[in-house]
Design an enzyme around this catalytic site. Structure first.
Site, PDB file in Angstrom:
ATOM      1  N   ASN A   1     -15.771  26.552 137.112  1.00 21.37           N
ATOM      2  CA  ASN A   1     -15.007  25.872 138.164  1.00 21.37           C
ATOM      3  C   ASN A   1     -13.516  26.059 137.909  1.00 21.37           C
ATOM      4  OD1 ASN A   1     -14.575  24.096 140.405  1.00 21.37           O
ATOM      5  ND2 ASN A   1     -14.138  22.437 138.949  1.00 21.37           N
TER       6      ASN A   1
ATOM      7  N   MET B   1     -16.831  21.092 146.917  1.00 20.14           N
ATOM      8  CA  MET B   1     -16.490  19.681 146.745  1.00 20.14           C
ATOM      9  C   MET B   1     -17.691  18.789 146.404  1.00 20.14           C
ATOM     10  SD  MET B   1     -13.344  20.069 147.033  1.00 20.14           S
ATOM     11  CE  MET B   1     -12.614  18.441 147.178  1.00 20.14           C
TER      12      MET B   1
ATOM     13  N   HIS C   1      -9.811  23.998 138.710  1.00 21.24           N
ATOM     14  CA  HIS C   1      -9.315  22.678 139.124  1.00 21.24           C
ATOM     15  C   HIS C   1      -7.787  22.679 139.084  1.00 21.24           C
ATOM     16  CE1 HIS C   1      -9.568  18.383 139.817  1.00 21.24           C
ATOM     17  NE2 HIS C   1      -8.609  18.247 138.912  1.00 21.24           N
TER      18      HIS C   1
HETATM   19  C1  GRF Z   1      -8.302  24.721 144.814  1.00 25.02           C
HETATM   20  O1  GRF Z   1      -7.110  24.025 144.540  1.00 25.02           O
HETATM   21  C2  GRF Z   1      -9.288  24.531 143.692  1.00 25.02           C
HETATM   22  O2  GRF Z   1      -8.692  24.419 142.438  1.00 25.02           O
HETATM   23  C3  GRF Z   1      -9.930  23.227 144.055  1.00 25.02           C
HETATM   24  O3  GRF Z   1     -10.059  23.296 145.476  1.00 25.02           O
HETATM   25  C4  GRF Z   1      -9.028  24.112 146.006  1.00 25.02           C
HETATM   26  C5  GRF Z   1      -9.658  25.154 146.881  1.00 25.02           C
HETATM   27  O4  GRF Z   1      -8.701  25.902 147.592  1.00 25.02           O
HETATM   28  N1  GRF Z   1     -11.168  23.033 143.337  1.00 25.02           N
HETATM   29  P1  GRF Z   1      -9.156  27.188 148.418  1.00 25.02           P
HETATM   30  O5  GRF Z   1     -10.243  26.762 149.396  1.00 25.02           O
HETATM   31  O6  GRF Z   1      -9.662  28.213 147.446  1.00 25.02           O
HETATM   32  O7  GRF Z   1      -7.933  27.658 149.134  1.00 25.02           O
END
Ligand code: GRF
Length: 190
Positions: A110, A93, A112
């Site tokens: 990345n 993040m 998203h």
């Molecule tokens: C996912 O939806 C990804 O696309 C976004 O953050 C979320 C992470 O989910 N960037 P996780 O921790 O992999 O379950």
């Protein structure tokens, strides 16, 4: 046979994408080895998943550093020590700064949870549901200095279910796990 690519996964949260990638690397679907999990949240659940999989965790608290550059320099030292070749962001993040971008040009990826350029930034699934769109999706892209702005590598549409964030999120996460695996497989097999 070509050598496996050495990757580091960056994550801040629950790590369901990390788990999917770890499994895909382990069974050989993706010709890569996750040699490191990097996190900015030492207590995140993803660190448990990494420990269970026997993957070393590099945890850094950004507030322990005077600048973002110093924070990323510390990460870079660990990446270089582990001879990491690609950085794979999976729910990390934070924006990546020039320290890592310069060290890994066009080698940071990345995922998203929207069809970029729609709904960049935080809470992309909530943004989509609030906007009333009927179709959203998943994007895998190269990282640049912007927020979810780099060149797109792959996208897949996902229907919004009953205007409901939870159900839509579940469908999106399932697609994420498949699309990230398929995209990295294709990229690293080149
Ligand atoms: C996912 O939806 C990804 O696309 C976004 O953050 C979320 C992470 O989910 N960037 P996780 O921790 O992999 O379950």
């Amino acid at each position: 046979m070509a050598k496996n690519v050495r990757i580091a996964v960056f994550a801040s949260g629950s790590g369901s994408n990390f788990a999917a990638l770890e499994k895909a690397c382990y069974v050989g679907t993706i010709p890569a080895d996750i040699v490191l999990l990097v996190t900015d949240k030492p207590d995140a659940f993803v660190t448990e998943r990494a420990k269970q999989a026997g993957i070393p965790v590099a945890a850094f608290r950004p507030r322990d550093f005077e600048t973002k550059q110093a924070y990323e320099q510390a990460i870079l030292a660990v990446l270089q020590e582990a001879q990491v070749e690609w950085l794979i962001l999976a729910g990390y993040m934070r924006l990546i700064s020039h320290v890592l971008l310069d060290a890994y040009p066009e080698r940071i990826i990345n995922i998203h949870p929207s069809l970029l350029p729609s709904f960049p930034g935080k809470d992309a699934i909530g943004q989509a549901v609030k906007a009333g769109v009927k179709v959203t999706g998943v994007t895998v892209h190269l990282v640049d200095e912007g927020m979810d702005t780099g060149p797109i590598l792959a996208q897949q549409a996902v229907n919004v279910i009953d205007n409901d964030e939870q159900q839509t999120a579940k469908a999106i996460h399932e697609v994420e796990h498949e699309l990230y695996t398929a995209t990295l497989k294709k990229l690293f097999e080149k």
